[in-house]
Design an enzyme around this catalytic site. Structure first.
Site, PDB file in Angstrom:
ATOM      1  N   HIS A 127     -55.648  -2.052  -0.264  1.00 17.43           N
ATOM      2  CA  HIS A 127     -56.926  -1.504  -0.731  1.00 17.43           C
ATOM      3  C   HIS A 127     -57.270  -0.238   0.036  1.00 17.43           C
ATOM      4  CE1 HIS A 127     -58.101  -4.774  -3.409  1.00 17.43           C
ATOM      5  NE2 HIS A 127     -57.560  -5.596  -2.525  1.00 17.43           N
ATOM      6  N   ARG A 194     -41.736  -4.512  16.252  1.00 22.46           N
ATOM      7  CA  ARG A 194     -40.874  -3.497  16.831  1.00 22.46           C
ATOM      8  C   ARG A 194     -39.547  -4.131  17.221  1.00 22.46           C
ATOM      9  NH1 ARG A 194     -44.749  -4.582  20.841  1.00 22.46           N
ATOM     10  NH2 ARG A 194     -43.926  -5.108  22.908  1.00 22.46           N
TER      11      ARG A 194
END
Length: 236
Positions: A127, A194
């Site tokens: 959104h 990561r």
């Protein structure tokens, strides 16, 4: 109710549930399977489902197992004619764990032999929030295709965000939030995810602190995260 009556009632209820569970599966040859754009041989969707929306734009390969209460959704509503004909494509021999949600608006591509844990969420749209006077839920964001490479494992509760491109043979640790590009043959963890370990040819699986684990064949090829790696990812 006597003990014997309770046992008989219990047995009858569970026998009936097993039949419903078996008969409610979506498998090749059923009316529900015929509604899909592609529904490969040997593929099954467990019963009950959560939401299957616009299945004619969903393509499932062969020998793929989709667990119970899974959402496979294309577009913004039933009969959305703006969604691409191949908006959601899942390869062969995949496993999608219970209660996962995969919601495509333009393009989600999942390769072969990709395994999801339970409660994984994948979407290619979010959104917007630029208009301060319009409710966030009414501001549709841009579509950003998602790709998940063959042989990858997505751990329990992970979230794959719009635009994520995950390589082949990648481990996504449980609870991770993935965005951006993830190269082949690595382990990612955290929020945002990561790289904590990656394959270096001729060296082995190298951790982010330089420790090396050997390459081996079969199920033991890649171990889990060390306590130190987990502590660093979940620490302050």
């Amino acid at each position: 109710m006597t003990s014997l009556t309770r046992r008989l009632a219990h047995r009858a209820v569970h026998a009936a549930w097993r039949r419903i569970d078996r008969w409610g599966e979506i498998v090749p040859g059923t009316t529900a399977a015929a509604r899909f754009g592609t529904f490969g041989p040997g593929t099954a969707i467990g019963f009950p489902t959560a939401t299957i929306m616009n299945p004619e734009r969903i393509h499932l390969g062969a020998d793929t197992l989709v667990g119970r209460q899974v959402t496979l959704s294309v577009g913004y509503g039933l009969g959305d004619t703006h969604a691409p004909a191949r908006a959601l494509v899942v390869g062969d021999r995949c496993v999608i764990g219970a209660r996962c949600t995969i919601t495509a608006h333009e393009s989600i591509r999942i390769g072969d032999a990709v395994w999801f844990g339970q409660d994984v969420f994948v979407s290619d749209a979010s959104h917007g929030y630029a208009d301060p006077d319009t409710p966030i839920g009414e501001q549709f964001g841009t579509h950003q295709p998602v790709e998940i490479g063959s042989g990858t494992w997505i751990g329990h509760g992970a979230i794959v965000l719009p635009g994520a491109r995950i390589g082949r043979q990648v481990v996504v640790a449980a609870g991770s939030v993935v965005r951006g590009e993830i190269p082949d043959h690595c382990v990612v963890a955290g929020t945002p995810a990561r790289i904590v370990r990656r394959l270096e040819p001729g060296v082995g699986w190298v951790g982010h602190q330089g420790d090396v684990r050997p390459v081996s064949a079969g199920l033991a090829a890649l171990g889990g995260l060390t306590d130190l790696e987990l502590a660093e990812l979940t620490g302050p």
